[in-house]
Design an enzyme around this catalytic site. Structure first.
Site, PDB file in Angstrom:
ATOM      1  N   ASP A 284       0.931  -1.081   0.027  1.00  0.00           N
ATOM      2  CA  ASP A 284      -0.093   0.086   0.022  1.00  0.00           C
ATOM      3  C   ASP A 284       0.557   1.301   0.036  1.00  0.00           C
ATOM      4  OD1 ASP A 284      -1.908  -2.053   0.542  1.00  0.00           O
ATOM      5  OD2 ASP A 284      -2.849  -1.353   2.128  1.00  0.00           O
TER       6      ASP A 284
ATOM      7  N   LYS B 192      -6.428  -5.021  -3.077  1.00  0.00           N
ATOM      8  CA  LYS B 192      -7.206  -5.592  -2.025  1.00  0.00           C
ATOM      9  C   LYS B 192      -8.466  -4.580  -1.554  1.00  0.00           C
ATOM     10  CE  LYS B 192      -3.672  -4.511   1.211  1.00  0.00           C
ATOM     11  NZ  LYS B 192      -4.064  -3.609   2.153  1.00  0.00           N
TER      12      LYS B 192
ATOM     13  N   CYS C 196      -2.101  -2.716   7.681  1.00  0.00           N
ATOM     14  CA  CYS C 196      -1.940  -3.411   6.614  1.00  0.00           C
ATOM     15  C   CYS C 196      -0.920  -4.346   6.598  1.00  0.00           C
ATOM     16  CB  CYS C 196      -2.334  -2.604   5.365  1.00  0.00           C
ATOM     17  SG  CYS C 196      -3.844  -2.058   5.217  1.00  0.00           S
TER      18      CYS C 196
HETATM   19  C1  C5J Z   1      -3.143   0.547   5.547  1.00  0.00           C
HETATM   20  C2  C5J Z   1      -4.841   1.701   6.576  1.00  0.00           C
HETATM   21  N1  C5J Z   1      -2.630   0.460   4.257  1.00  0.00           N
HETATM   22  N2  C5J Z   1      -3.970   2.403   7.604  1.00  0.00           N
HETATM   23  N3  C5J Z   1      -4.474   1.185   5.599  1.00  0.00           N
HETATM   24  O1  C5J Z   1      -2.581   0.244   6.450  1.00  0.00           O
HETATM   25  O2  C5J Z   1      -6.061   1.918   6.610  1.00  0.00           O
END
Ligand code: C5J
Length: 237
Positions: A31, A136, A169
């Site tokens: 991400d 995802k 994540c």
């Molecule tokens: C991720 C989030 N990518 N913190 N998403 O960690 O909402």
């Protein structure tokens, strides 16, 4: 290009050396999207300072370059949703009091929506041809995706995990992977949190109790372990 056989390369790690197997590993970038790392996105809408995550970019660039130069597999993930939000549960959509909710318009397009500018990976770490990008809907990379199948086809049993955020994540993916039998090495300076205390605790939780979820190491120690392979050499898989 010379090919190297599968031989474990010990990475100095916690709770002990990680036996990196170039023939069975993949680098995963979780991400690294504008929506988390740049102003105007999901991260900032939740009241976070996106600058807290940007210190991961330079070490991750070096890790990415070295891993690519050896021909080792690299995979990227992106968190996000379909434009009609049919894959976003109301519990996720309505939680908290963000300044902008998922799907709302923002300076980088609709927040956390696939195809929008903000949903894509930052320029510094953009995927190159042949690197799978796993979209995802959840926090973990396995939930609602073909991540597991992609790894199985590539013969991957070890994940070198990087990305954001450490306690959300990254953690969810490492826990999912651990339950599926993968060995995970998390690179401590290549994962980031908006909260220093969560960064510290998130990393500690992974390697605690003899490596309850996996191992942690610095990017320098990962790069040092790869050094014997030389550069621009293909690894036999
Ligand atoms: C991720 C989030 N990518 N913190 N998403 O960690 O909402």
């Amino acid at each position: 290009m010379p090919a190297h056989s599968a031989q474990a390369l010990p990475v100095a790690a916690l709770p002990g050396p990680f036996p990196l197997n170039p023939a069975a590993m993949a680098l995963v970038l979780i991400d690294m999207q504008r929506d988390f790392l740049e102003p105007g996105g999901f991260g900032e809408s939740l009241g976070n300072d996106v600058g807290m995550l940007r210190r991961t970019i330079e070490p991750l660039r070096a890790v990415l370059a070295a891993t690519r130069s050896l021909g080792l597999p690299v995979l990227h993930t992106r968190e996000g949703h379909l434009p009609d939000l049919s894959d976003c549960p109301p519990s996720k959509l309505n939680r908290g009091a963000p300044s902008r909710r998922i799907g709302d318009p923002g300076p980088n397009g609709r927040i956390l929506i696939r195809g929008e500018y903000g949903h894509d990976i930052i320029d510094e770490l953009a995927p190159v041809a042949g690197e799978p990008v796993i979209d995802k809907p959840g926090k973990g990379a396995f939930y609602g995706t073909d991540f597991g199948e992609v790894l199985a086809v590539a013969g991957v049993t070890q994940l070198v995990v990087t990305g954001v955020t450490t306690e959300v994540c990254v953690h969810t993916t490492v826990r999912e992977a651990n339950d599926r039998g993968f060995d995970c090495l998390v690179l401590s300076d290549c994962v980031g949190s908006y909260f220093p205390e969560f960064q510290q605790a998130g990393l500690a939780m992974i390697s605690a109790q003899g490596g309850i979820f996996g191992w942690t190491a610095s990017s320098a120690d990962y790069l040092a372990a790869l050094a014997p392979l030389g550069s621009r050499a293909a690894v036999a898989r």
